[in-house]
Write a protein that holds these residues in place. Structure first.
Motif: not given
Length: 473
Positions: A1-30
């Motif tokens: 995983m050397k190139s900036t583009a490939s690392r960026g794609a991996a970061l996007a996927a991993l950040a997406g994982a964190q996003f759905v976890v936080m989404l599930a934490t708060s989406i039921v409140n309303v």
């Protein structure tokens, strides 16, 4: 995983994982009133729609991080996303209270695996330096945006298609992220060949379960309820057993090397205090908007957008600010900004408006909270040996989650007591309770400034001068 583009794609996927976890934490409140009516929940069972997820999530994070180190982080992350997606789908299809609450608990289990594994993979992709700082900025942005987006989507989906769609959308997101991880994140072998600390994991998991259960029950039953006191006593006994087990185990769940730099202890202490304010904010602010200002679920969700944008902006700017003025000044400025927003909220009116009482402080809080989160996350994982990266990720998520449970239990109790003893009409009484919660939150953030100095001392990460602009990664 050397190139900036490939690392960026991996970061996007991993950040997406964190996003759905936080989404599930708060989406039921309303959507809680609609969920209660749709499934036939009692008042007590309704609280467990929230508590079941938070309880499993907070209690199992350490175990999830350790399993990721032992079995391979990408493999464990994929398994966690699959469990998370299937349980989210089951929650949306639930026709009984037992099925819904059980599905939420399994959701929390999946989240407890996802969060530390994803953070450890990010740390492995980006070595120390400005590159890691930018990656953590993305991590902070999606964490805050996930919490705010949960409130927004909860309102939009509930009003448009019904409460079940809040869970279906989370499931769709989880499966989409799973595909992104398969495509963009490279496979890696397990980084730790040690034995799994079964008894240590069991005792600390049960201790955290008892603690979070006691705290969430205290909000409803009071701090002197026998069941609550028994939960706290069990927590103390189990933590004592955990310490004794760890001293004798050849591969302890929390190895001493994890704390040798001193940064892990400082970062997690501060993150627990920050979490106590963070989770309470997303609990009380939507309540004020709906119960006092009379906003609909949709309008309440839309009202979270400025806070979310401020959070993303602050997370993006955090590494640049830190390189320019140093981490110490950055954290101090972030906490002062957040405290100013919370103090502003502590003056809310029962006859106020969104523009006058919520918009301005929400932007200040979003900016300050996001910058502080990025800096403290970096502090909590800096200098950790690579075999322990998953565990370190689990630990920082645990302290934030448990800190949030403690903060929410204390603030909800104080707010409820204030409301009950306020001899005024209902709206004024509710507002008085929310003012107390926001005012104490502001005091807690200001206390963080003194705690930071006490816990970090001359820590080079926190008291560093501006960093060079080069990116060694």
């Amino acid at each position: 995983m050397k190139s900036t583009a490939s690392r960026g794609a991996a970061l996007a996927a991993l950040a997406g994982a964190q996003f759905v976890v936080m989404l599930a934490t708060s989406i039921v409140n309303v959507a809680l009133p609609q969920i209660r009516a749709g499934v036939g929940l009692s008042d007590t069972a309704t609280t467990w729609v929230v508590n079941a997820y938070g309880l499993a999530f907070g209690a199992l994070l350490l175990a999830g991080g350790r399993v990721a180190d032992l079995l391979g982080r990408r493999r464990v992350l994929l398994a966690g996303l699959a469990v998370f997606g299937i349980s989210s789908l089951a929650a949306g299809l639930a026709a009984s209270p037992v099925m819904l609450i059980a599905a939420r608990a399994v959701q929390g289990l999946g989240a407890a695996v996802i969060a530390p594994a994803a953070l450890a993979l990010v740390m492995g992709l980006f070595p120390p330096g400005p590159g890691r700082g930018r990656a953590l900025a993305v991590w902070g942005a999606v964490s805050g945006a996930g919490g705010a987006a949960g409130v927004l989507l909860g309102g939009v989906l509930t009003q448009a298609w019904g409460w079940s769609w809040i869970f279906h959308v989370v499931a769709i997101g989880a499966f989409a992220v799973l595909v992104g991880v398969v495509a963009g994140v490279p496979a890696e072998p397990a980084v730790d060949s040690g034995r799994f600390d079964v008894f240590g994991t069991a005792t600390v998991t049960l201790a955290l379960t008892a603690l979070v259960w006691g705290l969430t029950s205290a909000r409803r039953s009071g701090w002197t309820d026998p069941a609550v006191l028994s939960a706290f006593a069990a927590t103390a006994a189990l933590l004592t057993a955990f310490v004794l087990i760890e001293r004798r185990h050849p591969n302890p769940l929390l190895p001493p090397r994890l704390f040798r730099t001193g940064r892990v202890t400082a970062g997690n202490t501060l993150m627990a205090l920050l979490g106590s304010v963070w989770i309470a904010l997303f609990f009380f602010l939507p309540l004020y908007q709906q119960e006092v200002l009379g906003s609909s679920p949709l309008v309440t969700g839309l009202g979270q957008l400025p806070l979310a944008f401020a959070n993303m902006l602050g997370s993006t700017l955090a590494p640049r600010i830190s390189r320019r003025i140093g981490s110490a000044a950055t954290v101090t400025g972030a906490l002062l900004t957040e405290a100013a927003g919370l103090l502003w909220l502590s003056g809310i009116s029962a006859h106020g408006s969104y523009l006058a009482d919520v918009l301005g402080p929400g932007i200040l809080i979003g900016l300050g909270l996001s910058v502080a989160f990025v800096e403290l996350t970096g502090l909590s994982v800096e200098g950790v040996p690579r075999p322990d990266a998953g565990l370190a990720g689990g630990l920082v998520n645990t302290t934030r989650q448990v800190g949030g449970a403690i903060g929410l239990a204390v603030l909800a109790t104080l707010a409820g007591t204030t409301t009950a003893h306020t001899a005024q009409p209902r709206l004024e009484a509710l507002t008085a309770g929310y003012r107390v919660a926001f005012g104490i939150s502001a005091a807690a953030v200001l206390a963080l400034l003194f705690t930071r100095r006490a816990t970090t001392g001359a820590n080079p990460l926190v008291t560093s001068s501006p960093q060079p602009k080069g990116d060694p990664s």
